[in-house]
Design a protein around this motif. Structure first.
Motif, mmCIF file in Angstrom:
data_model
loop_
_atom_site.group_PDB
_atom_site.id
_atom_site.type_symbol
_atom_site.label_atom_id
_atom_site.label_comp_id
_atom_site.label_asym_id
_atom_site.label_seq_id
_atom_site.Cartn_x
_atom_site.Cartn_y
_atom_site.Cartn_z
ATOM 1 N N ILE A 34 30.732 31.324 84.613
ATOM 2 C CA ILE A 34 31.201 31.156 85.985
ATOM 3 C C ILE A 34 30.022 30.806 86.879
ATOM 4 C CG2 ILE A 34 32.284 32.309 87.906
ATOM 5 C CD1 ILE A 34 33.797 33.994 85.921
ATOM 6 N N GLN A 35 28.959 31.539 86.664
ATOM 7 C CA GLN A 35 27.761 31.279 87.454
ATOM 8 C C GLN A 35 27.278 29.849 87.263
ATOM 9 O OE1 GLN A 35 24.897 33.935 88.296
ATOM 10 N NE2 GLN A 35 26.652 34.976 89.165
ATOM 11 N N GLN A 36 27.269 29.452 86.005
ATOM 12 C CA GLN A 36 26.622 28.192 85.676
ATOM 13 C C GLN A 36 27.479 26.997 86.066
ATOM 14 O OE1 GLN A 36 25.521 28.098 81.597
ATOM 15 N NE2 GLN A 36 24.717 26.031 81.712
ATOM 16 N N TYR A 37 28.771 27.100 85.730
ATOM 17 C CA TYR A 37 29.608 25.926 85.907
ATOM 18 C C TYR A 37 30.440 25.994 87.168
ATOM 19 C CZ TYR A 37 28.559 25.667 80.935
ATOM 20 O OH TYR A 37 27.927 25.631 79.735
ATOM 21 N N GLY A 38 30.488 27.185 87.783
ATOM 22 C CA GLY A 38 31.411 27.423 88.889
ATOM 23 C C GLY A 38 31.429 26.323 89.927
ATOM 24 N N SER A 39 30.273 25.751 90.207
ATOM 25 C CA SER A 39 30.267 24.789 91.309
ATOM 26 C C SER A 39 29.720 23.445 90.865
ATOM 27 C CB SER A 39 29.428 25.365 92.448
ATOM 28 O OG SER A 39 28.197 25.797 91.959
ATOM 29 N N GLU A 40 29.883 23.155 89.591
ATOM 30 C CA GLU A 40 29.268 21.916 89.125
ATOM 31 C C GLU A 40 30.111 20.693 89.470
ATOM 32 O OE1 GLU A 40 28.078 21.364 84.931
ATOM 33 O OE2 GLU A 40 26.393 22.603 85.553
ATOM 34 N N THR A 41 31.369 20.772 89.194
ATOM 35 C CA THR A 41 32.189 19.588 89.383
ATOM 36 C C THR A 41 33.289 19.870 90.383
ATOM 37 O OG1 THR A 41 31.846 19.236 87.064
ATOM 38 C CG2 THR A 41 33.394 17.791 88.149
ATOM 39 N N MET A 49 39.651 26.293 84.848
ATOM 40 C CA MET A 49 39.246 26.854 83.562
ATOM 41 C C MET A 49 39.151 28.364 83.724
ATOM 42 S SD MET A 49 35.877 25.978 81.376
ATOM 43 C CE MET A 49 35.152 27.181 80.266
ATOM 44 N N VAL A 50 39.832 29.074 82.867
ATOM 45 C CA VAL A 50 39.854 30.535 82.971
ATOM 46 C C VAL A 50 38.937 31.102 81.905
ATOM 47 C CG1 VAL A 50 41.293 32.560 82.945
ATOM 48 C CG2 VAL A 50 42.214 30.416 83.724
ATOM 49 N N THR A 51 37.995 31.898 82.330
ATOM 50 C CA THR A 51 37.055 32.444 81.365
ATOM 51 C C THR A 51 36.712 33.862 81.750
ATOM 52 O OG1 THR A 51 34.914 32.169 80.338
ATOM 53 C CG2 THR A 51 35.081 31.545 82.631
ATOM 54 N N GLU A 52 36.201 34.591 80.786
ATOM 55 C CA GLU A 52 35.725 35.948 81.069
ATOM 56 C C GLU A 52 34.221 35.979 81.115
ATOM 57 O OE1 GLU A 52 37.628 38.527 78.083
ATOM 58 O OE2 GLU A 52 38.399 39.415 79.901
ATOM 59 N N PRO A 84 42.277 27.502 79.262
ATOM 60 C CA PRO A 84 41.705 28.805 78.933
ATOM 61 C C PRO A 84 40.474 28.655 78.039
ATOM 62 C CG PRO A 84 43.730 28.455 77.706
ATOM 63 C CD PRO A 84 43.513 27.222 78.512
ATOM 64 N N ASP A 85 39.520 29.496 78.307
ATOM 65 C CA ASP A 85 38.332 29.532 77.462
ATOM 66 C C ASP A 85 38.723 30.116 76.102
ATOM 67 O OD1 ASP A 85 35.744 29.280 76.765
ATOM 68 O OD2 ASP A 85 34.998 30.990 77.899
ATOM 69 N N TRP A 86 37.866 29.921 75.121
ATOM 70 C CA TRP A 86 38.200 30.372 73.760
ATOM 71 C C TRP A 86 38.455 31.863 73.692
ATOM 72 C CZ3 TRP A 86 34.785 33.786 71.469
ATOM 73 C CH2 TRP A 86 33.572 33.932 72.129
ATOM 74 N N LYS A 87 37.678 32.605 74.480
ATOM 75 C CA LYS A 87 37.807 34.058 74.433
ATOM 76 C C LYS A 87 39.150 34.465 75.042
ATOM 77 C CE LYS A 87 35.840 38.091 73.773
ATOM 78 N NZ LYS A 87 36.027 38.558 72.417
#
Lengths: 995, 245
Positions: free
Chosen positions: A170-177, A162-165, A61-64
């Protein structure tokens, strides 16, 4: 073995000074990963509890998410959670000890399958916070980086989610790895209106996970999977395994409660899921009807609890307990839902108030209002107190201060307005003149509503809530009190009024824009023209001046001079508008009618014929000037406030939605190129069947339906390229020209004023909306606009039904009409009736399984047989061997009848009675020649003295006016007429009901 | 905002060390040519400079001369810029005096003072950056400086601080940990013999725990010794290499 890093922090001392503190930070090559998949358990020193092996993936989970949804993460069902140290520290710092201790005890608890990973002490996971990077961004980045490391550490054997709001993340990391997914899963439940019992769809919000299967909506099949969520709720959905996926049903179905045999006709399977949670309930007031007496009896002794049926098909029946069931039987009633037990099939609710009798016009209109959450109470006293006074004893005057501050155009400019006849709220006027240097000056002057409506005053708040003026078929609900909308803000002829003006200096020959000026002005409109008069003047027909009151009291000479001046102005404006329009067309602007209004406008054309109106060039001229003003204001406010301007965006459509359009066009031999708005506009223009004008109109309307709706947006929430207006082919567009009836225009006016004072280096007095507030406001306005459209449509349908209900479909000649098939379904066809602008379904197979067939005289009858559906035709074959084929765009004769429904709104029902085009007995080929049709209708109207028939014409007429973009008001006489009709309608309804 | 916990459940301290781990130590001998001996040490972010003069004749009043051994004169100061907030007076306050006395006590125990009767040895220590454990850093720097000056000593004097948090003894406290206000112990050790040159503790600590804290401090001091020993050997190597050339 340890690596040293330094962290620099700034702390605030007790005395308020900033203190620079340097702290050491040691990194080590290995920290315990606590995963059984760890390749070097010795190096990691995994001594505490380990994660279990039997999970499909790990969740980070993300910090938020940890901060806000710790309660959910505490569920013992959730396994394989990795809390990152960064997230824990964020909890500790921002949520206090209480929550942090909860998290700690969770981590200590051996039964819980969750661990902490000290990512900040791991030399590969630690990321230095970059200069200027916000804490939030850095935390998310750290957590993502640690997730990636962890994934590789476990030798890529366990996928990590990874769960984030954070949408950006999401845009940035969504398809990185590969293997590390960044997701957020939310959607809005959309219940299919026609199969309320079986199907619902969830449209994903911001779903950008890497599973490409999830781009489409998710089907929720059956009430059980819907899990007590109601239409409009924001829900969380679990996807079912692929072998349980179902397809949507393509067959037509009547709004009956009986479940039809479905399944055999479903299309290919689509993602299917079930609702596992409701994030946000969207319960509102619902209009319901009590069951009729007989049904109550059948419900047994438990009469205290009654199941009531909502007006909206998408809402399940509601159980309420009341003693008054019998008294309320014939009324439409508002109820609220209170709760929905997990053991119950129906939700519980309570009775709120009575709206009116069933089938009574007032009751039905109130129903429509409540169903669209429109509240139209009269303006309160506190709100009215803020209004300026304008009475005969105490007339409103231009104040001297304002006179000093504003540019005075009263003597210098010839200003006039062109509006529909009898319009009360004139919010736009035009002017044009030749400057000394020979150039032209074009001016658009808009009512200065913001002068009277101060930000955050009572009236402002009320207007913001209403957001728009609501136009129903027979009435309207104003956004502003009539003192403003019909008097002080209305730019009436011959009186001084405040205005906000946009003035362009144009080159005298090329009409190129050289300069633009924005500002507050005082104007006095010289002429309040109506469209027809302006058109006559434009055509050089001077006799019309008898109808223009401004010319009445003049002597012949001055009248001639003034007339010439006015005619020149109108001519020049039209010329300029033509130029601008041509320029926009080159960029790919779509036919405006096709975009803004649906087929109903075509219907209007017919009716305009009836009262000898033409689609006039002046309409287009006024519209073009307004588009120009809107466009330039949009540019201005965007330049001044790139992060908090309100624009109107029309996103380009999805190509897949054009599929049906292309197929239809192909059936008729046209090819539609939908790649860009330019090609679409061109190919739509070419797709013209000389023998059948309806085809082009239908294609246009299908193109319109395929497009997305235009929306208000705040510029802070998107990239510049997203603000493109597809339909108008403009890079920026907003609404500026109708502040009397749209709240968005008021916001834009304020932005423009702030932009002007910013240019003058003056202080901005009004506190503008921040991007976040503006975004919220845009959502509200969009929502209200949609409600306005729905209520308009529903009230139109209501009137249509009321009209046809009084007629006997078997005998009445008017109920039989010509229709065009525009879509094919498995058990019927969709038909468009150009004459009334009705679209509806006609079945080829009825409930008893009989199919339609036509005898040699092309009269249709029901016979046993079967249906076969093809790409662009449908064939019904009877057992007797006859077969009947319907193609797309075939003309058929339909009989219009009304299907009454006690609990819901009545619906128009179509029945194909012949496969030949309908011929009106006394004219031939009526559907092909509007001229003939016109004369025929005129004849008919003059002949007929039947009151209700007149009512219908007037009614349709008024409906038409609503659709006209720049029309606001109906004449007084019209309203009187409607009142009469209403009395009449009431009589009929009660008669009907009695029998 | 909740306060920091000095030792997390996973056994990490605020700066990422485990309980017994030292901060990074870097040291150099012979930083100044004019003085007889000098050294610079960094323990984490605590940085100290030590300079040694002597043994030489007594300066000032002769009455202070000791007949049987050398006089050890220690002066401590900290730079105005050594802490987060700039200090007004760099030396001469009570804390500096106390620190000077402690240093003197430590080094009188370590230096073989009887070899230089009626003479004086000056040790000046300045803290350039204070981030916890200033006493320990001063002692370690001074040891190296004394060694650099070639003054005979019984042994290295290695100092380290220790604290006690949540039932665990922490070695080599940083400023954050000191500021938290727990018990704090400073130990100067002669590692070879295990003799204690100085032991000081403020705040109260239960007797039962003292043993463990002392043990932690002693182990840390021995660790410091290995590091210092390494520094000295390297320095000597370099010096002899230069001489050889």
């Amino acid at each position: 073995m340890l690596q040293k890093r330094e962290k620099v922090l700034f702390l605030r001392t007790f005395r308020g000074r900033t203190l620079r503190i340097v702290r050491e930070h040691y990194l080590r090559p290995s920290v315990p990963c606590n995963s059984p998949l760890c390749p070097q358990p010795a190096a990691c020193r995994n001594d505490g509890k380990l994660l279990t092996m039997d999970v499909t993936h790990y969740v980070i989970p993300d910090w938020k998410v940890v901060q806000d949804y710790l309660e959910i993460l505490e569920f013992p069902e959730l396994k394989g959670i990795i809390f990152m140290q960064t997230a824990c520290q964020a909890v500790q710092h921002q949520r206090g000890w209480r929550q942090y201790n909860k998290l700690r005890s969770l981590l200590k608890d051996a039964r819980r399958d969750c661990i902490l990973f000290a990512n900040e002490f791991q030399q590969h996971c630690y990321l230095l916070r970059e200069r200027g990077e916000s804490m939030e961004k850095w935390q998310t980045r750290s957590i993502y980086n640690a997730a990636v490391w962890y994934y590789h550490h476990c030798q890529d054997r366990m996928p990590i989610v990874m769960v984030t709001e954070d949408e950006e993340a999401i845009q940035q990391y969504g398809s990185e790895t590969e293997g590390v997914f960044v997701i957020s899963f939310k959607g809005i439940l959309n219940v299919n209106k026609h199969r309320a019992q079986m199907e619902a769809f969830v449209r994903l919000q911001g779903a950008s996970s890497k599973d490409s299967d999830l781009v489409s909506d998710i089907l929720i099949h059956g009430m059980k999977a819907r899990n007590r969520s109601i239409h409009g709720d924001v829900v969380v959905v679990e996807l079912l395994p692929k072998d349980e996926w179902k397809g949507r049903t393509a067959a037509l179905c009547e709004n009956d409660n009986e479940d039809k045999a479905s399944g055999e006709s479903s299309s290919e399977p689509m993602p299917t899921g079930r609702v596992v949670g409701i994030l946000q309930k969207n319960w509102r007031d619902y209009v319901v009807t009590f069951p009729a007496k007989e049904e109550v009896q059948s419900q047994g002794k438990n009469a205290q609890k009654i199941l009531v049926t909502p007006w909206d098909y998408r809402i399940p029946k509601i159980r309420i307990s009341t003693q008054q069931a019998e008294a309320l039987q014939d009324f439409r009633v508002v109820v609220r839902i209170d709760s929905w037990e997990s053991t119950s099939v129906y939700p519980n609710g309570h009775f709120v108030r009575v709206l009116g009798r069933i089938r009574d016009l007032e009751g039905e209109i109130a129903t429509i209002l409540v169903e669209n959450s429109i509240s139209v109470v009269p303006f309160s006293e506190a709100q009215m107190c803020e209004m300026p006074v304008n009475t005969p004893e105490n007339p409103w005057k231009v104040s001297p201060e304002e006179e000093r501050e504003r540019k005075d155009l009263r003597r210098t400019h010839l200003v006039f307005s062109i509006d529909p006849k009898g319009c009360e709220d004139v919010d736009d006027t035009l002017s044009v003149r030749t400057l000394n240097n020979g150039n032209l000056e074009l001016g658009v002057h808009i009512a200065d509503v913001t002068h009277f409506v101060a930000p955050n005053s009572y009236i402002d708040i009320e207007a913001r809530t209403r957001a728009t003026t609501y136009y129903l078929a027979d009435r309207r609900y104003d956004m502003l009190p009539s003192i403003l909308s019909a008097d002080l803000c209305s730019l009436l002829g011959g009186v001084d009024r405040y205005a906000v003006s946009v003035m362009w200096e144009l080159d005298k020959i090329t009409y190129e824009i050289k300069k633009v000026w924005y500002g507050r002005t005082i104007i006095r409109s010289a002429y309040q023209l109506f469209y027809e008069a302006a058109q006559e003047l434009l055509d050089g027909n001077v006799s019309i001046i008898e109808d223009i009151p401004e010319f009445k009291d003049l002597d012949e000479k001055s009248r001639q001079a003034k007339l010439e001046e006015l005619v020149w102005a109108i001519g020049k404006l039209t010329d300029i508008a033509r130029h601008i329009r041509a320029k926009r067309d080159r960029c790919g602007a779509l036919e405006l009618e096709g975009v803004e209004i649906h087929v109903q406008l075509d219907e209007k054309k017919n009716i305009h014929d009836l009262i000898s109106k033409q689609p006039l060039e002046v309409h287009e001229m006024v519209a073009e000037c307004m588009i120009l003003a809107n466009h330039w204001v949009a540019k201005k406010i965007w330049e001044s406030f790139p992060h908090q301007a309100l624009l109107r965006q029309h996103p380009p459509p999805h190509q897949e939605f054009f599929l049906e359009l292309r197929e239809c066009a192909k059936a008729k031999g046209f090819s539609i190129d939908t790649r860009s708005n330019k090609t679409l506009a061109d190919s739509l223009g070419n797709a013209h069947d000389p023998s059948d004008p309806v085809v082009n109109r239908l294609l246009r309307s299908m193109a319109t339906q395929a497009m997305s709706n235009a929306l208000y947006v705040s510029t802070g929430s998107g990239a510049e390229a997203e603000f493109y207006h597809y339909g108008l082919a403009l890079d920026k567009y907003t609404h500026f020209t109708s502040p009397i009836r749209r709240y968005s225009d008021i916001v834009v006016h304020r932005l423009l004023m702030a932009a002007i004072s910013k240019d003058k280096k003056m202080e901005i007095e009004e506190n503008l909306f921040s991007n976040k507030d503006l975004e919220e406001l845009c959502r509200h306005i969009n929502n209200r606009n949609r409600a306005a459209q729905h209520s308009q449509k529903q009230s139109t349908e209501l009137f249509q039904c009321m009209y046809f209900k009084d007629r006997d479909p078997e005998t009445e000649e008017r109920c039989i009409s010509d229709g065009v098939i525009y879509s094919i379904r498995t058990n019927g066809v969709l038909v468009f009736i150009p004459r009334f602008g009705i679209k509806g379904a006609a079945y080829l197979k009825n409930k008893d399984g009989l199919v339609l067939s036509c005898g040699p005289d092309s009269r249709s009858e029901w016979k046993p047989g079967s249906l076969q559906r093809f790409q662009n035709k449908i064939t019904s074959a009877t057992t007797g061997g006859d077969s009947l084929t319907f193609h797309l765009f075939d003309h058929v004769t339909v009989r219009i009848s009304v299907q009454t429904s006690r609990c819901h709104s009545d619906t128009i029902r179509l029945e194909i009675i012949s496969n030949k085009p309908y011929m009106i007995p006394n004219t031939e080929l009526s559907h092909q020649s509007p001229l003939l049709l016109k004369s025929e209708l005129v004849k008919e109207v003059t002949k007929s003295v039947e009151e209700a028939q007149l009512a219908q014409d007037v009614k349709v007429n008024t409906i038409q006016e609503e659709y006209q973009e720049y029309c606001q008001t109906k004449g007084r006489s019209l309203y009187m007429l409607l009142e009469e009709i209403r009395d009449l309608a009431l009589l009929d309804v009660s008669n009907d009901h009695g029998t | 905002m909740a306060g920091l916990d000095l030792l997390s459940d996973q056994g990490y301290r605020v700066d990422g060390r485990r309980a017994g781990e030292l901060r990074k130590i870097q040291a150099r001998m012979g930083v100044f040519a004019q003085a007889d001996g000098s050294a610079y040490i960094e323990q984490g972010n605590t940085k100290a400079l030590a300079v040694v003069y002597g043994p030489h004749e007594i300066r000032g009043s002769r009455a202070r001369a000791l007949p049987d051994r050398a006089l050890v004169n220690c002066q401590y100061s900290s730079a105005t810029f050594s802490t987060g907030e700039r200090k007004r007076r760099p030396h001469g306050d009570r804390k500096s005096c106390e620190m000077g006395l402690q240093l003197r006590q430590t080094f009188e125990a370590a230096i073989l003072t009887q070899l230089h009767p009626r003479s004086q040895i000056d040790i000046y220590v300045q803290v350039l950056q204070a981030d916890g454990g200033t006493y320990a850093a001063c002692v370690n720097a001074a040891t190296l400086a004394v060694l650099d000056a070639g003054i005979p000593m019984r042994d290295f004097v290695c100092a380290c601080s220790a604290g006690f948090v949540d039932g665990t003894a922490l070695a080599d406290l940083s400023h954050v940990e000191e500021a938290a206000g727990g018990p704090q112990l400073a130990l100067a050790l002669l590692p070879a013999s295990g003799q204690i040159a100085l032991l000081e503790m403020d705040a109260r600590l239960h007797e039962d725990h003292l043993e463990r804290v002392l043990e932690a401090a002693a182990r840390a001091a021995r660790d410091v010794h290995t590091l210092l020993d390494h520094v000295v050997r390297q320095h000597v190597c370099e010096a002899s290499l230069l001489l050889g050339d």
